[in-house]
Design an enzyme around this catalytic site. Structure first.
Site: not given
Ligand code: CTP
Length: 402
Positions: A210-212
């Site tokens: 995923g990412n932030r």
């Protein structure tokens, strides 16, 4: 002139203060202005004014903890139904519950479920109003974005003289009309598609890449556009944020799901704003069972995800507008301009992670907008709500030019 309340759905919450008798007049004024009114009363409010008075005026059953069992099941529905919630009179006790998220009656349950603007008109005795606890609760509610309709000064039921009287029903009506009127409707009739949040790419049933991204910026744009009259569809990746009830919400997890939903909806949209942080790669295959820790090293082969923006850009027809985002760590301007061309955007919103307060998980953002004709607009660090308004202003001005 027609009232800003015409056709609006108002939840009127009445709590246990002597000023509750004025709530009947308030309900009447809202209805005369063309609003639909659903009354919620606390048990204490029913000691001051009969629910029958309010149900007769509003032509709807009044929900109160004493009279309606079904009310408990309705609070989410009512919270979503309303265009505005007005708590008048609001006692010190109810303000304290609202400020702390306590929920022990139908009114506070609806309040916690409401996604619409909330207004509160306090009514209490002078010293209760002045007490630091009450003042702190009022500040907290204002920080939540709710609007205080300030109490007036005058003779109080206790015999004391000072601040604490509920604002007169006419003033509350006027306050509401001004607030609701203020909403600019320049995007009315526009079908707007928005992507937001991160995407999660499954490695196995419990793990993902995923990412932030928090989704805050895209949800702020969706809410602001809906308030300006647009018909908004928000395709939202895994995010804690939740948009207003006016926004049509489509929840997705992966880039492939987001891609499919966006492509399906693009032909019916006049504009799309692509704020999602889409994962560029996904595991070539997601394991169907949890991967065990049996080897010393593990390689996961990644394959490229489709580029949603580029695909919408290819299919864009005359009259459609496509807006992209770029988040760059180096050579920001050149990268953003390149993406503007490559993805066939009408303009691109650049934010750099290096600006303090900008980017993921912050409530503020600092942007520059690049247009196709080489024009650029630089903005200061602002709240994401204000940034959303700036982006929509740019969109609205191009749409207005045709
Ligand atoms: N975007 C998209 N689909 C993707 C990747 C990006 O729709 N698969 C959109 C984003 O929502 C954003 C714009 O394209 O509006 C630019 O995203 P960014 O991640 O900066 O661009 P990339 O094409 O992924 O370029 P790179 O990672 O090489 O910088």
């Amino acid at each position: 002139m027609s009232s800003a309340l015409k056709g609006k759905r108002i939840l009127l919450g009445i709590t246990g203060s002597i000023a509750a008798y004025k709530a009947a007049m308030l309900a009447r004024l809202f209805i005369k202005a063309g609003a639909e009114v659903q009354v919620l009363m606390t048990a204490a409010a029913a000691d001051f004014i009969a629910p029958l008075t309010l149900s007769t005026l509003s032509k709807r059953p009044v929900y109160s903890e004493v009279s309606s069992e079904s009310g408990w099941h309705n609070h989410v529905e009512l919270g979503l139904w309303a265009d505005a919630m007005v708590i008048a009179p609001a006692t010190a006790n109810t303000l304290a519950k609202m400020a702390h998220g306590m929920c022990d009656n139908i009114l506070t349950a609806c309040y916690l479920s409401a996604r619409c603007p909330v207004f509160f008109a306090p009514a209490m005795d002078l010293d209760m109003w002045r007490h630091p606890a009450t003042q702190a609760n009022v500040r907290q509610l204002e920080q939540f974005g709710h609007r205080l309709i300030p109490p007036a000064s005058g003779e109080l039921a206790s015999g004391l003289h000072g601040e604490g009287r509920m604002a007169e029903p006419e003033s509350i009506l006027e306050f509401l009309e001004k607030s609701l009127q203020a909403a600019n409707q320049d995007l009315s009739g526009i079908n707007l598609l928005i992507t937001a949040g991160p995407t999660f790419e499954a490695i196995d049933p419990v793990r993902f890449i995923g990412n932030r991204s928090s989704g805050k910026m895209g949800v702020a744009i969706a809410n602001a556009a809906a308030a300006r009259g647009a018909d908004v569809t928000l395709i939202l990746g895994p995010s804690q944020e939740r948009p207003d009830s006016r926004v049509r919400l489509i929840r997705v997890e992966s880039a492939l799901e987001m891609h499919a939903e966006a492509l399906k909806r693009w032909p019916d949209s006049q504009a799309a704003i692509l704020s999602a942080a889409v994962a560029d790669y996904r595991p070539a295959e997601a394991a169907t069972e949890k991967i065990k820790k049996s080897q010393d090293s593990l390689s996961i082969q990644l394959v490229k995800n489709p580029d949603i923006a580029a695909d919408l850009g290819k299919q864009k027809v005359n009259g459609q507008m496509l807006v992209g985002f770029a988040l760059e760590t180096h050579d920001a301007e050149a990268q953003a301009k390149q993406k503007l061309e490559r993805k066939n955007f009408d303009f691109i919103v650049l934010n750099t992670l290096t600006d303090p307060g900008a980017g993921f998980h912050h409530d503020t953002n600092k942007i520059t907008i690049f247009f196709r004709d080489n024009k650029r607009l630089d903005f200061q660090l602002k709240s994401k709500q204000e940034v959303a308004a700036d982006i929509l202003d740019a969109l609205a001005s191009i749409l207005a030019r045709g």
